[in-house]
Design an enzyme around this catalytic site. Sequence first.
Site, mmCIF file in Angstrom:
data_model
loop_
_atom_site.group_PDB
_atom_site.id
_atom_site.type_symbol
_atom_site.label_atom_id
_atom_site.label_comp_id
_atom_site.label_asym_id
_atom_site.label_seq_id
_atom_site.Cartn_x
_atom_site.Cartn_y
_atom_site.Cartn_z
ATOM 1 N N LYS A 59 42.655 46.367 33.674
ATOM 2 C CA LYS A 59 42.110 46.622 35.008
ATOM 3 C C LYS A 59 43.221 46.563 36.050
ATOM 4 C CE LYS A 59 38.489 44.607 38.012
ATOM 5 N NZ LYS A 59 37.512 43.492 38.058
ATOM 6 N N SER A 71 31.579 41.079 36.875
ATOM 7 C CA SER A 71 32.402 42.283 36.845
ATOM 8 C C SER A 71 32.928 42.709 35.492
ATOM 9 C CB SER A 71 33.578 42.140 37.814
ATOM 10 O OG SER A 71 33.134 42.204 39.145
ATOM 11 N N SER A 91 33.120 45.194 38.905
ATOM 12 C CA SER A 91 34.280 45.928 39.360
ATOM 13 C C SER A 91 35.170 46.453 38.237
ATOM 14 C CB SER A 91 35.120 45.033 40.293
ATOM 15 O OG SER A 91 35.547 43.850 39.645
#
Length: 475
Positions: free
Chosen positions: A83, A182, A158
Site C-alpha cells: 500500500k 482498512s 483504504s
Amino acid sequence: MNDVVGDLVLWPAVRQLELLRSGEISVVELAEAHTRQIARLNPELNAFADFDAERVRERARKHDAWKGQRARRPLFGLPVTVKSSIATRGLKCEMGSLLHEGDVPSQDAVVVARLRAAGALILGTTNCPEFLMAYETANLLHGRTQNPWNLERTPGGSSGGESAAIAAGLSAAGLGSDSGGSVRVPAHFTGICSLKPTPGRIPGRGHLPPCVGPFSILGAIGPMARTMADVALLFRTLSGQDPHDPASPPVALREPGSAELRTNTIGFFEDDGLVPVTPETRAAVQAAAAALRDAGFRVEPFRPSTLEALRQLWWKFFVQCGAMFYSPAIAGREHRLSPIFNEFLGFAAAVPPLTAAQLLDAWAELDLVRSKTLAEMSKYPVLLCPVASIPAFRHGEREWIVEGRAVKYLDAVRHTQWFNALAAPAAVVPVGNSPEGLPIGVQIVARPFEDETALGIAAVVDAAFGYRPPPMARS
C-alpha cells in the site's frame, strides 16, 4: 512456462513458492506472469500507484542469479505489493494526496525491510484514498480504483488498491494498513483474506502517517492475500518486536495446534442490535458458525455489550483526532484536497472540537471500556461476526436500505471499528455472496496478542469456503 497453467497468478502464494523452490518455474517466469496480468487488467482496475514492468524484470533476473542460502528465504521470489502509505524505498508512497505528489522514500518501513530480507519481489505500490480516511479508494492524484467483481463498485478503502490487485491476480499477496477496517473491508468487498493484527505485532514504524498517539492503538499494518495460509505465512515472516517502536511488544510467535484452538468457545452475532445487515450477510455468519461446529468447535450466540461504546470512542479518536492531526499539514492548501478527504473533514466538523478535558476523559474511558470488553470475552475469547452491513457498494454511494431501514456510510462498516478501539486482532475470510454475486466475508476476532488464534480459526473457515477468482481475472 514449463507446462504451468495460465491461471498461475490466481494460485495461493504458498503454492507459487513451492513451484519456485522446486525449480518448476523461475522468478523471472513468475514475475512475467504477474506483469502480463497487470498489463491486461490494471488499465480497468487502476490498482497501482507505482509500477514499472522493466524495473520488476530487472529485479526478478537478480533474484534468479542468487543461489544458495539467499534463495531459501521464506518468501524468495514471491511477487507482492505494498500500500502506498507504507514507506517503500524507490517507489512512490504519496498517500493518495496531491500534497505528497512524487514522494519517494529513501528508506523502507521496518515491515518492508523484512519483506525484502525474506526474499519477496516487490512489484509496486498500490492506490489508496487521500490520507487513508475513507472506505472507498479514489483521489485526485491517481484516480479511482475499481472492484474486479464489478467495475461500477469500489474495492473498499483504504487498502482498496491492494485488495483489487490481490483479488484479480495482479499480486500474490501484500501489505495494507487498518485503523478503522482498512484491510478488512477491502478484503470483504473483493473476496480475499486479511488480518488486522494486534498493533505492533507487525511493526508499524515507517507507516505514513506515523501510527502514534491514539493511532498506536487503532492502527496496524496487516497482511492481505487470497488464502488464510498465505496471510499466516506473511504474519509469521514479518511479525516480531521492533526495538525502536514503543508500540511493538516483545511477544513470541506461537503455533497453536487444532486441539488448542478448539478449547476456545466462539461467540457469534449477526448484527449489533442497532444497525441491520443484509440477509446474505446473516447467512454468511451462520454458515461460518456451522462450519466451525462441524470442525469440532463450540459456537454459541454472544454479543459484547460494549460495541456501541467502542464505536463512539473510535469516532472520537479516528475522526475527530484524525482531523486535528491533519489540520497543520493541510492549512492553506485546502483547494488541493480530494472530495473524499473533504468528506472526512466534514464528518469531523459536524461536531464541536474536542476539548482537552474531553480528550483526557475519552482516553481514560477507552481503557475502561476495553477492560470491560475483555472481561466479557473471558468466556468467549473468539468472536465471529460480519465485516459490514453490505457488500461492495457503487462508487459514491453513501446510504442503503437494509431490512427496510436506511443505513448510512460510516454505520455500514461499524463492525470493523469496534476492534480497532479494542486493539484486537481480526481476520477476514470470504464465505458468501450477495444476490449480485458480490463476495461477503466474515470476521474472526481474538483478544489482543492472540493473533495466532484468530489466524488458526480463520483458516478452518477458509478451508470450508475460501477464495473464488473474479471472472475477469481468468485468462
